[in-house]
Design a protein around this motif. Structure first.
Motif, PDB file in Angstrom:
ATOM      1  N   PRO A   1      32.831 101.752-101.375  1.00  0.00           N
ATOM      2  CA  PRO A   1      33.870 102.434-101.431  1.00  0.00           C
ATOM      3  C   PRO A   1      35.430 102.054-100.885  1.00  0.00           C
ATOM      4  O   PRO A   1      34.879 101.349 -99.428  1.00  0.00           O
ATOM      5  CB  PRO A   1      33.404 104.220-100.869  1.00  0.00           C
ATOM      6  N   ILE A   2      36.477 102.274-101.552  1.00  0.00           N
ATOM      7  CA  ILE A   2      37.591 101.487-100.360  1.00  0.00           C
ATOM      8  C   ILE A   2      38.489 103.309-100.754  1.00  0.00           C
ATOM      9  O   ILE A   2      38.740 103.475-101.779  1.00  0.00           O
ATOM     10  CB  ILE A   2      38.144 100.887-101.214  1.00  0.00           C
ATOM     11  N   VAL A   3      39.017 103.490 -99.686  1.00  0.00           N
ATOM     12  CA  VAL A   3      39.697 105.006 -99.251  1.00  0.00           C
ATOM     13  C   VAL A   3      41.683 104.070 -98.864  1.00  0.00           C
ATOM     14  O   VAL A   3      41.163 103.730 -98.198  1.00  0.00           O
ATOM     15  CB  VAL A   3      39.327 105.582 -97.740  1.00  0.00           C
ATOM     16  N   PHE A   4      41.821 104.641 -99.772  1.00  0.00           N
ATOM     17  CA  PHE A   4      43.641 104.452 -99.920  1.00  0.00           C
ATOM     18  C   PHE A   4      44.612 105.724 -99.555  1.00  0.00           C
ATOM     19  O   PHE A   4      44.171 106.629 -99.796  1.00  0.00           O
ATOM     20  CB  PHE A   4      44.420 103.546-101.391  1.00  0.00           C
ATOM     21  N   VAL A   5      45.071 105.616 -97.801  1.00  0.00           N
ATOM     22  CA  VAL A   5      45.817 106.653 -97.455  1.00  0.00           C
ATOM     23  C   VAL A   5      47.060 106.598 -97.493  1.00  0.00           C
ATOM     24  O   VAL A   5      47.260 105.319 -97.505  1.00  0.00           O
ATOM     25  CB  VAL A   5      45.285 106.834 -96.458  1.00  0.00           C
ATOM     26  N   HIS A   6      47.931 106.664 -98.550  1.00  0.00           N
ATOM     27  CA  HIS A   6      49.757 106.702 -98.413  1.00  0.00           C
ATOM     28  C   HIS A   6      50.080 107.415 -97.401  1.00  0.00           C
ATOM     29  O   HIS A   6      49.749 107.823 -96.377  1.00  0.00           O
ATOM     30  CB  HIS A   6      50.090 107.643 -99.298  1.00  0.00           C
ATOM     31  N   GLY A   7      51.688 106.787 -97.083  1.00  0.00           N
ATOM     32  CA  GLY A   7      52.423 106.967 -96.467  1.00  0.00           C
ATOM     33  C   GLY A   7      53.604 108.598 -96.305  1.00  0.00           C
ATOM     34  O   GLY A   7      53.186 109.356 -97.084  1.00  0.00           O
ATOM     35  N   GLY A   8      54.041 108.673 -95.522  1.00  0.00           N
ATOM     36  CA  GLY A   8      55.505 109.641 -94.995  1.00  0.00           C
ATOM     37  C   GLY A   8      56.163 109.612 -96.809  1.00  0.00           C
ATOM     38  O   GLY A   8      56.647 111.137 -96.353  1.00  0.00           O
ATOM     39  N   GLY A   9      56.292 109.330 -97.512  1.00  0.00           N
ATOM     40  CA  GLY A   9      57.426 109.149 -98.474  1.00  0.00           C
ATOM     41  C   GLY A   9      55.606 109.011-100.147  1.00  0.00           C
ATOM     42  O   GLY A   9      57.377 108.730-100.800  1.00  0.00           O
ATOM     43  N   GLY A  10      55.064 109.211 -99.599  1.00  0.00           N
ATOM     44  CA  GLY A  10      54.145 107.909-101.092  1.00  0.00           C
ATOM     45  C   GLY A  10      53.884 109.963-101.092  1.00  0.00           C
ATOM     46  O   GLY A  10      53.527 111.231-100.364  1.00  0.00           O
ATOM     47  N   ASN A  11      52.247 109.857-102.045  1.00  0.00           N
ATOM     48  CA  ASN A  11      50.913 110.723-102.292  1.00  0.00           C
ATOM     49  C   ASN A  11      49.819 109.413-102.902  1.00  0.00           C
ATOM     50  O   ASN A  11      49.848 108.277-103.123  1.00  0.00           O
ATOM     51  CB  ASN A  11      51.079 111.414-103.242  1.00  0.00           C
ATOM     52  N   SER A  12      49.224 109.375-103.803  1.00  0.00           N
ATOM     53  CA  SER A  12      47.621 109.152-104.340  1.00  0.00           C
ATOM     54  C   SER A  12      48.974 107.979-105.766  1.00  0.00           C
ATOM     55  O   SER A  12      48.096 107.768-106.089  1.00  0.00           O
ATOM     56  CB  SER A  12      46.783 110.431-104.844  1.00  0.00           C
ATOM     57  N   LEU A  13      49.912 108.824-105.913  1.00  0.00           N
ATOM     58  CA  LEU A  13      50.593 107.982-107.664  1.00  0.00           C
ATOM     59  C   LEU A  13      50.834 106.106-106.498  1.00  0.00           C
ATOM     60  O   LEU A  13      51.147 105.409-106.881  1.00  0.00           O
ATOM     61  CB  LEU A  13      51.404 108.803-107.873  1.00  0.00           C
ATOM     62  N   SER A  14      50.957 106.578-105.335  1.00  0.00           N
ATOM     63  CA  SER A  14      51.941 105.558-104.687  1.00  0.00           C
ATOM     64  C   SER A  14      51.235 103.931-104.723  1.00  0.00           C
ATOM     65  O   SER A  14      51.768 103.020-104.812  1.00  0.00           O
ATOM     66  CB  SER A  14      52.160 105.279-103.438  1.00  0.00           C
ATOM     67  N   TRP A  15      49.368 104.404-105.130  1.00  0.00           N
ATOM     68  CA  TRP A  15      49.153 103.318-105.007  1.00  0.00           C
ATOM     69  C   TRP A  15      48.073 102.753-106.823  1.00  0.00           C
ATOM     70  O   TRP A  15      47.542 102.037-106.741  1.00  0.00           O
ATOM     71  CB  TRP A  15      47.620 103.396-104.517  1.00  0.00           C
TER      72      TRP A  15
END
Length: 260
Positions: free
Chosen positions: A21-35
């Motif tokens: 597993p790899i968890v991708f965590v977005h920044g303050g201007g993003g959300n899960s769509l960012s990836w």
């Protein structure tokens, strides 16, 4: 698409692919769509989890509880919901407030850690000065879109459609007070890194004037054993500006430190 309960707040996440597993965590201007430029690439070999931090897109939350101090527990709630003992994390900007404290205080849950475009909550006077100034810039841009200053000028000129997408992704979130990232409660102090052994890669863009072009180099000195990487053509968001380059570097790091 699923939700994990974290202290009564429903934290949204998605799972794509199979493997370690790899968890991708977005920044303050993003959300899960960012990836969207990372998920198809890494899901070929890994179990990829993307999240909406509390207060972002589908993780609705009362404003008083939209605070980075809760992020590490939110990540543990997702791992527990998926039956995952240990995962690697890729954290952009604000996302480091989820991944770095978790790695420092609960290393048994973090196999490897990639931090990118972030001052992180690792405390030093120099780093907190960068964090304070960038937080003020973020709040001043809150109603005007975030792409300008987060993306390199040459990228915006060549890809106006991507600038538009970058800004539109942010519109899906609740308002976020970036000054909460500076609260004493979120600081990861030098003593918190005693015995730190989580494989860590600190990355940043040479054109990141939202922070500074060299801030990631200073942060790397605060995290024991951290490797360092520069994106010479990127500003604050290498994952968005140079996705193939970003994916290659992250993939090579995980091949060494978190193989599929």
């Amino acid at each position: 698409m699923a939700y994990a309960d974290s202290g009564g707040i429903k934290i949204y996440y998605e799972v794509h692919g199979e493997g370690r597993p790899i968890v991708f965590v977005h920044g303050g201007g993003g959300n899960s769509l960012s990836w969207f430029q990372q998920v198809p690439h890494f899901a070929k070999d890994y179990r990829v989890i993307t999240v909406d931090l509390r207060g972002f897109k589908n993780s609705k939350c009362p404003d008083a509880q939209v605070h980075p101090k809760y992020f590490p527990d939110d990540m543990r709630a997702i791992l527990d919901a998926e039956g995952i003992d240990k995962a690697a994390f890729v954290c952009q900007s604000l996302g480091a407030w989820a991944g770095l404290p978790l790695a420092a205080r609960h290393p048994e849950r973090v196999a490897a850690l990639v931090l990118t475009g972030s001052p992180t909550p690792a405390y030093s006077e120099e780093n907190w000065k960068v964090l304070y100034e960038s937080g003020e810039r973020f709040m001043n841009r809150a109603g005007r879109g975030v792409a300008t200053g987060f993306l390199a000028p040459h990228f915006i000129e060549r890809h106006p459609e991507m600038k538009f997408l970058y800004d539109q992704i942010r519109v899906l979130n609740q308002p976020f007070d970036a000054r909460r990232m500076q609260d004493d409660v979120v600081k990861v102090h030098p003593q918190d890194f005693a015995g730190y052994q989580v494989p860590t890669l600190m990355m940043g863009g040479a054109l990141d004037f939202f922070l500074t072009p060299d801030s990631h180099k200073h942060v790397a000195t605060l995290i024991p054993g951290a490797e360092l990487y520069d994106f010479p053509q990127s500003a604050h968001s290498a994952y968005f500006e140079e996705p193939e380059h970003f994916n290659r570097v992250v993939g090579e790091f995980f091949a060494r430190r978190h193989p599929a």
